[in-house]
Design a protein around this motif. Structure first.
Motif, PDB file in Angstrom:
ATOM      1  N   ASP A 172      40.871  43.572  34.721  1.00 20.29           N
ATOM      2  CA  ASP A 172      39.423  43.488  34.892  1.00 20.29           C
ATOM      3  C   ASP A 172      38.855  42.280  34.146  1.00 20.29           C
ATOM      4  O   ASP A 172      37.981  41.579  34.654  1.00 20.29           O
ATOM      5  CB  ASP A 172      38.743  44.770  34.403  1.00 20.29           C
ATOM      6  CG  ASP A 172      39.036  45.969  35.293  1.00 20.29           C
ATOM      7  OD1 ASP A 172      39.133  45.767  36.523  1.00 20.29           O
ATOM      8  OD2 ASP A 172      39.168  47.082  34.763  1.00 20.29           O
ATOM      9  N   ILE A 173      39.360  42.022  32.943  1.00 14.01           N
ATOM     10  CA  ILE A 173      38.915  40.851  32.176  1.00 14.01           C
ATOM     11  C   ILE A 173      39.306  39.570  32.900  1.00 14.01           C
ATOM     12  O   ILE A 173      38.529  38.609  32.954  1.00 14.01           O
ATOM     13  CB  ILE A 173      39.484  40.898  30.742  1.00 14.01           C
ATOM     14  CG1 ILE A 173      38.833  42.050  29.969  1.00 14.01           C
ATOM     15  CG2 ILE A 173      39.240  39.577  30.015  1.00 14.01           C
ATOM     16  CD1 ILE A 173      39.394  42.278  28.590  1.00 14.01           C
ATOM     17  N   ALA A 174      40.504  39.559  33.480  1.00 11.34           N
ATOM     18  CA  ALA A 174      40.933  38.389  34.251  1.00 11.34           C
ATOM     19  C   ALA A 174      40.008  38.162  35.450  1.00 11.34           C
ATOM     20  O   ALA A 174      39.687  37.013  35.790  1.00 11.34           O
ATOM     21  CB  ALA A 174      42.376  38.573  34.708  1.00 11.34           C
ATOM     22  N   LEU A 175      39.562  39.237  36.064  1.00 12.32           N
ATOM     23  CA  LEU A 175      38.620  39.140  37.191  1.00 12.32           C
ATOM     24  C   LEU A 175      37.285  38.567  36.727  1.00 12.32           C
ATOM     25  O   LEU A 175      36.706  37.698  37.401  1.00 12.32           O
ATOM     26  CB  LEU A 175      38.436  40.523  37.812  1.00 12.32           C
ATOM     27  CG  LEU A 175      37.623  40.617  39.095  1.00 12.32           C
ATOM     28  CD1 LEU A 175      38.305  39.843  40.216  1.00 12.32           C
ATOM     29  CD2 LEU A 175      37.475  42.079  39.481  1.00 12.32           C
ATOM     30  N   LEU A 176      36.799  39.009  35.583  1.00 15.06           N
ATOM     31  CA  LEU A 176      35.546  38.476  35.037  1.00 15.06           C
ATOM     32  C   LEU A 176      35.681  36.986  34.692  1.00 15.06           C
ATOM     33  O   LEU A 176      34.770  36.198  34.942  1.00 15.06           O
ATOM     34  CB  LEU A 176      35.114  39.263  33.793  1.00 15.06           C
ATOM     35  CG  LEU A 176      34.607  40.681  34.008  1.00 15.06           C
ATOM     36  CD1 LEU A 176      34.379  41.358  32.675  1.00 15.06           C
ATOM     37  CD2 LEU A 176      33.346  40.683  34.828  1.00 15.06           C
ATOM     38  N   LYS A 177      36.837  36.611  34.119  1.00 13.98           N
ATOM     39  CA  LYS A 177      37.058  35.199  33.775  1.00 13.98           C
ATOM     40  C   LYS A 177      37.125  34.332  35.023  1.00 13.98           C
ATOM     41  O   LYS A 177      36.610  33.231  35.052  1.00 13.98           O
ATOM     42  CB  LYS A 177      38.354  35.058  32.969  1.00 13.98           C
ATOM     43  CG  LYS A 177      38.238  35.509  31.538  1.00 13.98           C
ATOM     44  CD  LYS A 177      39.542  35.330  30.797  1.00 13.98           C
ATOM     45  CE  LYS A 177      39.428  35.786  29.366  1.00 13.98           C
ATOM     46  NZ  LYS A 177      40.704  35.683  28.636  1.00 13.98           N
ATOM     47  N   ARG A 178      37.762  34.857  36.064  1.00 13.10           N
ATOM     48  CA  ARG A 178      37.887  34.117  37.321  1.00 13.10           C
ATOM     49  C   ARG A 178      36.535  33.797  37.917  1.00 13.10           C
ATOM     50  O   ARG A 178      36.297  32.709  38.449  1.00 13.10           O
ATOM     51  CB  ARG A 178      38.734  34.938  38.306  1.00 13.10           C
ATOM     52  CG  ARG A 178      38.969  34.208  39.637  1.00 13.10           C
ATOM     53  CD  ARG A 178      39.473  35.132  40.694  1.00 13.10           C
ATOM     54  NE  ARG A 178      38.345  35.922  41.187  1.00 13.10           N
ATOM     55  CZ  ARG A 178      38.444  36.873  42.089  1.00 13.10           C
ATOM     56  NH1 ARG A 178      39.622  37.218  42.561  1.00 13.10           N
ATOM     57  NH2 ARG A 178      37.385  37.525  42.496  1.00 13.10           N
ATOM     58  N   ASP A 179      35.597  34.767  37.803  1.00 13.21           N
ATOM     59  CA  ASP A 179      34.282  34.582  38.406  1.00 13.21           C
ATOM     60  C   ASP A 179      33.249  33.994  37.440  1.00 13.21           C
ATOM     61  O   ASP A 179      32.081  33.896  37.782  1.00 13.21           O
ATOM     62  CB  ASP A 179      33.786  35.907  38.974  1.00 13.21           C
ATOM     63  CG  ASP A 179      34.636  36.356  40.152  1.00 13.21           C
ATOM     64  OD1 ASP A 179      35.190  35.481  40.855  1.00 13.21           O
ATOM     65  OD2 ASP A 179      34.771  37.582  40.363  1.00 13.21           O
ATOM     66  N   GLY A 180      33.669  33.631  36.240  1.00  8.08           N
ATOM     67  CA  GLY A 180      32.810  32.907  35.297  1.00  8.08           C
ATOM     68  C   GLY A 180      31.783  33.737  34.568  1.00  8.08           C
ATOM     69  O   GLY A 180      30.789  33.195  34.103  1.00  8.08           O
ATOM     70  N   ILE A 181      32.014  35.038  34.434  1.00  5.99           N
ATOM     71  CA  ILE A 181      31.073  35.838  33.653  1.00  5.99           C
ATOM     72  C   ILE A 181      31.742  36.447  32.424  1.00  5.99           C
ATOM     73  O   ILE A 181      31.305  37.476  31.909  1.00  5.99           O
ATOM     74  CB  ILE A 181      30.391  36.918  34.511  1.00  5.99           C
ATOM     75  CG1 ILE A 181      31.378  37.833  35.196  1.00  5.99           C
ATOM     76  CG2 ILE A 181      29.460  36.313  35.519  1.00  5.99           C
ATOM     77  CD1 ILE A 181      30.735  38.988  35.938  1.00  5.99           C
ATOM     78  N   TYR A 182      32.765  35.794  31.947  1.00 12.57           N
ATOM     79  CA  TYR A 182      33.448  36.176  30.702  1.00 12.57           C
ATOM     80  C   TYR A 182      33.835  34.872  30.017  1.00 12.57           C
ATOM     81  O   TYR A 182      34.482  34.012  30.624  1.00 12.57           O
ATOM     82  CB  TYR A 182      34.670  37.042  30.996  1.00 12.57           C
ATOM     83  CG  TYR A 182      35.286  37.667  29.769  1.00 12.57           C
ATOM     84  CD1 TYR A 182      34.878  38.931  29.357  1.00 12.57           C
ATOM     85  CD2 TYR A 182      36.262  37.015  29.046  1.00 12.57           C
ATOM     86  CE1 TYR A 182      35.437  39.517  28.256  1.00 12.57           C
ATOM     87  CE2 TYR A 182      36.825  37.609  27.932  1.00 12.57           C
ATOM     88  CZ  TYR A 182      36.407  38.852  27.534  1.00 12.57           C
ATOM     89  OH  TYR A 182      36.968  39.441  26.429  1.00 12.57           O
ATOM     90  N   LYS A 183      33.427  34.719  28.787  1.00 16.25           N
ATOM     91  CA  LYS A 183      33.712  33.455  28.083  1.00 16.25           C
ATOM     92  C   LYS A 183      35.028  33.504  27.354  1.00 16.25           C
ATOM     93  O   LYS A 183      35.466  34.445  26.840  1.00 16.25           O
ATOM     94  CB  LYS A 183      32.593  33.158  27.082  1.00 16.25           C
ATOM     95  CG  LYS A 183      31.277  32.966  27.791  1.00 16.25           C
ATOM     96  CD  LYS A 183      30.170  32.790  26.783  1.00 16.25           C
ATOM     97  CE  LYS A 183      28.834  32.721  27.483  1.00 16.25           C
ATOM     98  NZ  LYS A 183      27.709  32.658  26.603  1.00 16.25           N
TER      99      LYS A 183
END
Length: 183
Positions: A172-183
């Motif tokens: 899930d964190i990888a998904l957030l990073k992929r879409d640019g909403i996790y720094k």
């Protein structure tokens, strides 16, 4: 300072003698003191805003024999809370989502619209209102407390009573990073 003479002394137009009137003065010091006492009293005795609380049922931490539930993928919606007040949601599992993950925001045209539409689709698919949508809320360390409260408010507004707060996983964190909403 100019004063108004309210005395009626002297002769009037008709030549009649009028009695001299005393000017009246009202001392308002006591009235001002009373007003401040009343204001202070009402300020101290009233409640300005009542705190609002939402009932939340939490599982017992001391139970050792907790069971893992299996739920159909088509009934599960996962909401990931990311950075900058952004949300990512998908239906199904992170490995094989039934709908592609979508980045959204809070509010009527954001996650609320998605929750209402998906709840209707799940009830139409299952044909049973008791087997409705189940939402998994996964806050990340990039989200803040307000985001968490906002998503719980959305659950209340959309009348979704089956939701769980779950720890976020690495995919899930990888998904957030992929879409640019996790720094």
């Amino acid at each position: 300072m100019a004063e108004l003479d309210t005395s009626g002394g002297g002769k009037g137009k008709g030549g009649k003698v009028r009695s001299k009137k005393q000017s009246t003065r009202v001392d308002l010091t006591a009235m001002v003191d009373l007003a401040f006492l009343l204001i202070t009293f009402f300020m101290l005795t009233t409640t300005l805003a009542k705190p609002q609380a939402m009932d939340l049922a939490m599982p017992d931490k001391e139970k050792q024999d907790q069971q893992e539930l299996t739920i159909a993928d088509n009934r599960t919606m996962t909401i990931l809370l990311g950075a900058n007040n952004r949300i990512e949601w998908y239906m199904g599992l992170v490995d094989k989502p039934l709908t592609p993950p979508q980045v959204d925001n809070y509010g009527r045209n954001g996650i609320r619209k998605a929750l209402i539409e998906n709840a209707k689709k799940v009830i139409a698919t299952t044909g049973d209102p008791s087997k409705g949508l189940i939402v998994l809320i996964k806050p990340s360390d990039q989200s803040n407390y307000r985001n968490f409260v906002d998503i719980l408010d959305e659950m209340k507004v959309t009348n979704i009573d089956r939701y769980a707060i779950v720890e976020i996983s690495d995919p899930d964190i990888a998904l957030l990073k992929r879409d640019g909403i996790y720094k």
